[in-house]
Scaffold this motif. Structure first.
Motif, PDB file in Angstrom:
ATOM      1  N   LEU A  11       0.876  -1.287  -0.096  1.00  0.00           N
ATOM      2  CA  LEU A  11      -0.008   0.121  -0.071  1.00  0.00           C
ATOM      3  C   LEU A  11       0.978   1.448   0.043  1.00  0.00           C
ATOM      4  O   LEU A  11       0.465   2.192  -0.443  1.00  0.00           O
ATOM      5  N   ASP A  12       1.994   1.119   0.716  1.00  0.00           N
ATOM      6  CA  ASP A  12       2.609   2.431   0.693  1.00  0.00           C
ATOM      7  C   ASP A  12       3.921   2.367  -0.403  1.00  0.00           C
ATOM      8  O   ASP A  12       4.883   3.215  -0.410  1.00  0.00           O
ATOM      9  N   LYS A  13       4.114   1.574  -1.375  1.00  0.00           N
ATOM     10  CA  LYS A  13       5.078   1.546  -2.399  1.00  0.00           C
ATOM     11  C   LYS A  13       4.757   2.460  -3.540  1.00  0.00           C
ATOM     12  O   LYS A  13       5.892   3.171  -3.895  1.00  0.00           O
ATOM     13  N   LYS A  14       3.548   2.820  -4.038  1.00  0.00           N
ATOM     14  CA  LYS A  14       3.436   3.628  -4.890  1.00  0.00           C
ATOM     15  C   LYS A  14       3.547   5.277  -4.607  1.00  0.00           C
ATOM     16  O   LYS A  14       3.093   5.491  -3.406  1.00  0.00           O
ATOM     17  N   VAL A  15       4.066   6.030  -5.219  1.00  0.00           N
ATOM     18  CA  VAL A  15       4.149   7.421  -4.960  1.00  0.00           C
ATOM     19  C   VAL A  15       2.785   7.923  -4.479  1.00  0.00           C
ATOM     20  O   VAL A  15       1.589   7.832  -5.015  1.00  0.00           O
ATOM     21  N   TYR A  16       2.718   8.750  -3.446  1.00  0.00           N
ATOM     22  CA  TYR A  16       1.611   9.462  -2.746  1.00  0.00           C
ATOM     23  C   TYR A  16       1.477  10.648  -3.707  1.00  0.00           C
ATOM     24  O   TYR A  16       1.685  11.660  -3.454  1.00  0.00           O
ATOM     25  N   ASN A  25      11.442  25.128  -6.334  1.00  0.00           N
ATOM     26  CA  ASN A  25      10.065  24.578  -7.238  1.00  0.00           C
ATOM     27  C   ASN A  25       9.513  25.872  -7.737  1.00  0.00           C
ATOM     28  O   ASN A  25       9.108  26.562  -6.736  1.00  0.00           O
ATOM     29  N   PHE A  26       9.664  26.108  -9.066  1.00  0.00           N
ATOM     30  CA  PHE A  26       8.827  27.231  -9.406  1.00  0.00           C
ATOM     31  C   PHE A  26       7.192  26.565  -9.878  1.00  0.00           C
ATOM     32  O   PHE A  26       6.782  27.593 -10.544  1.00  0.00           O
ATOM     33  N   ARG A  27       6.885  25.544  -9.739  1.00  0.00           N
ATOM     34  CA  ARG A  27       5.728  25.105 -10.080  1.00  0.00           C
ATOM     35  C   ARG A  27       4.640  25.263  -8.984  1.00  0.00           C
ATOM     36  O   ARG A  27       4.800  24.763  -7.982  1.00  0.00           O
ATOM     37  N   GLY A  28       3.763  26.190  -9.167  1.00  0.00           N
ATOM     38  CA  GLY A  28       3.017  26.837  -8.046  1.00  0.00           C
ATOM     39  C   GLY A  28       2.159  25.971  -7.620  1.00  0.00           C
ATOM     40  O   GLY A  28       0.818  26.261  -7.009  1.00  0.00           O
ATOM     41  N   SER A  29       2.079  24.621  -7.858  1.00  0.00           N
ATOM     42  CA  SER A  29       0.927  23.601  -7.250  1.00  0.00           C
ATOM     43  C   SER A  29       1.307  23.149  -5.991  1.00  0.00           C
ATOM     44  O   SER A  29       2.562  22.497  -5.911  1.00  0.00           O
ATOM     45  N   LEU A  30       0.625  23.152  -5.076  1.00  0.00           N
ATOM     46  CA  LEU A  30       0.657  23.018  -3.613  1.00  0.00           C
ATOM     47  C   LEU A  30       0.675  21.276  -3.446  1.00  0.00           C
ATOM     48  O   LEU A  30       1.574  20.658  -3.057  1.00  0.00           O
ATOM     49  N   GLY A  31      -0.207  20.583  -4.279  1.00  0.00           N
ATOM     50  CA  GLY A  31      -0.255  19.139  -4.426  1.00  0.00           C
ATOM     51  C   GLY A  31       1.105  18.519  -4.788  1.00  0.00           C
ATOM     52  O   GLY A  31       1.465  17.694  -4.523  1.00  0.00           O
ATOM     53  N   TYR A  32       1.464  19.270  -5.803  1.00  0.00           N
ATOM     54  CA  TYR A  32       2.847  18.828  -6.707  1.00  0.00           C
ATOM     55  C   TYR A  32       3.914  18.982  -5.426  1.00  0.00           C
ATOM     56  O   TYR A  32       4.689  17.767  -5.312  1.00  0.00           O
ATOM     57  N   ALA A  33       4.039  19.772  -4.683  1.00  0.00           N
ATOM     58  CA  ALA A  33       5.096  20.266  -3.688  1.00  0.00           C
ATOM     59  C   ALA A  33       4.790  19.175  -2.540  1.00  0.00           C
ATOM     60  O   ALA A  33       5.850  18.452  -2.037  1.00  0.00           O
ATOM     61  N   LEU A  34       3.690  18.851  -2.078  1.00  0.00           N
ATOM     62  CA  LEU A  34       3.366  17.995  -0.865  1.00  0.00           C
ATOM     63  C   LEU A  34       3.602  16.678  -1.443  1.00  0.00           C
ATOM     64  O   LEU A  34       4.353  15.680  -0.654  1.00  0.00           O
ATOM     65  N   SER A  35       3.306  16.341  -2.755  1.00  0.00           N
ATOM     66  CA  SER A  35       3.436  14.816  -3.104  1.00  0.00           C
ATOM     67  C   SER A  35       5.007  14.427  -2.987  1.00  0.00           C
ATOM     68  O   SER A  35       5.462  13.367  -2.579  1.00  0.00           O
ATOM     69  N   LEU A  36       5.765  15.683  -3.447  1.00  0.00           N
ATOM     70  CA  LEU A  36       7.362  15.406  -3.770  1.00  0.00           C
ATOM     71  C   LEU A  36       7.955  15.281  -2.433  1.00  0.00           C
ATOM     72  O   LEU A  36       9.083  14.464  -2.246  1.00  0.00           O
ATOM     73  N   SER A  37       7.347  16.046  -1.227  1.00  0.00           N
ATOM     74  CA  SER A  37       8.094  15.893  -0.323  1.00  0.00           C
ATOM     75  C   SER A  37       7.764  14.676   0.713  1.00  0.00           C
ATOM     76  O   SER A  37       8.837  14.340   1.543  1.00  0.00           O
ATOM     77  N   TYR A  38       7.218  13.458   0.213  1.00  0.00           N
ATOM     78  CA  TYR A  38       7.089  12.214   0.756  1.00  0.00           C
ATOM     79  C   TYR A  38       8.375  11.465   0.315  1.00  0.00           C
ATOM     80  O   TYR A  38       8.588  10.591   1.048  1.00  0.00           O
TER      81      TYR A  38
END
Length: 523
Positions: A35-40, A448-461
């Protein structure tokens, strides 16, 4: 002779049931493994944000100002804020995300509050809710086709369907939506058959749950209404009256969120405007074909892959299943499935064709359509493998076809269970590669110049705790590097790149082209 045939039929039924139970067990296992293998991915991080009590506007205002932050500062917004009450969280959902009804998010909030906010825990609720699909589809098949064999075939097809396994492992509402569609559909058929207050009450309650799960459930209710009208020959019978009363109660139950939706239509249009971006007809047609194929076989192939030609027999099977259903079943049976297929698919397709957009290329919007297709295929296979009156040769052919469909599903699902990214994580497919490059550096700073909050949060994992970040709202931010360490630039504007290239003290290198990911070093 008849006794021998009955004994043979009983043995075959027992063998088939045992086989389908084994497939069901495998399908359940595949829903919970890794369940935790795929990128969040982006959308899942927004689920965690919504149940945390924080709002997207609040987080962007606090973090997307270019100052240096660490990974933990981003991750803070993925955990429940103890200072924000449950009522305030629901209020924030209504204000910030009116296009997402609150049922799943309320359930997820309590789940995370009780068991923790890890990726495994957050996704496990969807996996558990996906198990409701099996009794629901069995019940629906019993209402439609009466014989148990069709319910067991449907359970097997849903159990190892790559599409349903993907969304059972995602912290989103789509596995719950699948279950509530099946449940409300079965409840409607039961209510029409029995026509008592209790059965109509069950239909009313299940449909309210359906609407509070996903807004496109409105299309399911419309399909149900058209079906009831046709089978009752457009006459105001007692059943039609009971359905109208049920619909009024459904509207009353959904009215609080309906007010929210109507009052914030502009916000909903803005939040979903990406789905209205025009695409070519060829893109849509390819997407429609892939949708059907991925229900049964999915190895994330491209159109240049030779395995793509496996889509042809699958499409033929789907078309023949619908034809066979319409030829061999009573009107009230095939009409229900055909209505569900058409009403949940055609309005979305027509919106794309006449107004432009890609809504019909987004598979998660088409769950009711997929359910109708899978029910038709289940009926065909159930008839063909369970009919002892057909010749031995014909039964063997259809047994091979059934085994092939099941095997393709199992093969696909096993591959999916081991993968880190898949097509449904489309906005985050590059994150493992980006994170791997950044994490290998000694003291990295990711800009990170991409202003997407979800994008930054996903990368943080995926980033190590040593990584520091600077977040900007747009790629044209006026950024001047002042750190002596190596910097990584994600989605910088062409003007910024040109400016940095003109600076002799900097060396800039493209390290991952698909994500516009650059490394900046001082000479």
């Amino acid at each position: 002779m008849s006794t021998k045939l009955e004994r043979k039929s009983s043995l075959q039924a027992n063998w088939l049931q045992f086989t389908f139970v084994m497939i069901l067990v495998l399908g359940i296992f595949l829903r919970f493994v890794n369940l935790d293998k795929k990128v969040y991915w982006t959308d899942e991080t927004l689920t965690s944000l919504r149940i945390s009590g924080y709002t997207g506007v609040e987080v962007v205002d606090q973090l997307f100002d270019g100052r240096k932050i660490n990974v933990e500062e981003l991750q803070k917004y993925q955990r429940i804020n103890p200072e924000v009450s449950f009522t305030e969280t629901v209020k924030n959902l209504a204000i910030g995300n009116p296009h997402h009804p609150p049922l799943f998010y309320i359930m997820e909030r309590f789940w995370v509050q009780w068991f923790g906010s890890s990726v495994t825990v957050t996704r496990s609720l969807s996996a558990i809710l996906s198990l409701l699909v099996f009794p629901s589809v069995y019940w629906l098949c019993r209402e439609l086709f009466q014989k148990p064999i069709f319910g067991w075939v449907a359970i097997a097809i849903f159990a190892i369907s790559p599409f349903h396994i993907l969304y059972a492992q995602e912290a989103r509402q789509y596995s719950l939506w699948t279950a509530t569609i099946l449940l409300s559909s079965a409840a409607l058929l039961r209510a029409l058959r029995i026509n008592d207050r209790k059965s109509w009450a069950i239909y009313t309650a299940s449909t309210i749950f359906n609407l509070y799960t996903f807004l496109f459930s409105i299309l399911v209710v419309v399909a149900h209404g058209i079906y009831v009208g046709i089978v009752e020959c457009l006459r105001v019978t007692n059943k039609v009256k009971a359905f109208i009363v049920s619909c009024l109660l459904i509207m009353l139950g959904f009215f609080p969120w309906l007010i929210v939706v109507v009052g914030q239509l502009n916000k909903i249009n803005k939040a979903t405007d990406w789905s209205a971006i025009p695409v070519g007809y060829s893109f849509l047609i390819k997407a429609w074909i892939l949708h059907l194929v991925r229900l049964f076989f999915d190895i994330e192939f491209s159109w240049k892959n030779p395995l793509t030609y496996l889509s042809i027999p699958i499409l033929v099977l789907v078309v023949y299943s619908i034809y066979f259903l319409c030829r061999k079943t009573p009107q009230k049976t095939w009409l229900f499935i055909l209505t569900l297929i058409c009403i949940s698919f055609l309005p979305i397709v027509l919106a794309d064709l006449f107004f432009g957009g890609r809504r019909s290329s987004i598979s998660r919007y088409l769950v009711p359509y997929f359910i109708g297709i899978q029910l038709a295929v289940s009926y065909l296979l159930g008839v063909k493998i369970g009919n002892l009156s057909e010749s031995l040769q014909q039964r063997k052919v259809w047994q091979i076809i059934t085994v092939s469909i099941i095997s393709l599903g199992i093969f696909s699902s096993v591959i999916i269970s081991q993968a880190e990214v898949w097509w449904n994580k489309y906005t985050s497919v590059h994150h493992p590669y980006i994170a791997d490059i950044v994490n290998r550096d000694i003291e990295p700073i990711l800009v990170n110049f991409r202003g997407s909050l979800g994008y930054a949060l996903s990368l943080s994992y995926l980033l190590d705790s040593k990584v520091q970040l600077r977040l900007y709202r747009n790629p044209d931010a006026n950024y001047l590097p002042d750190e002596s360490k190596n910097l990584f630039l994600l989605y910088p504007s062409s003007s910024l790149l040109k400016k940095l290239e003109q600076e002799e003290k900097y060396k800039i290198q493209l390290v991952y082209k698909p994500a516009k990911f650059w490394k900046l070093e001082k000479n």
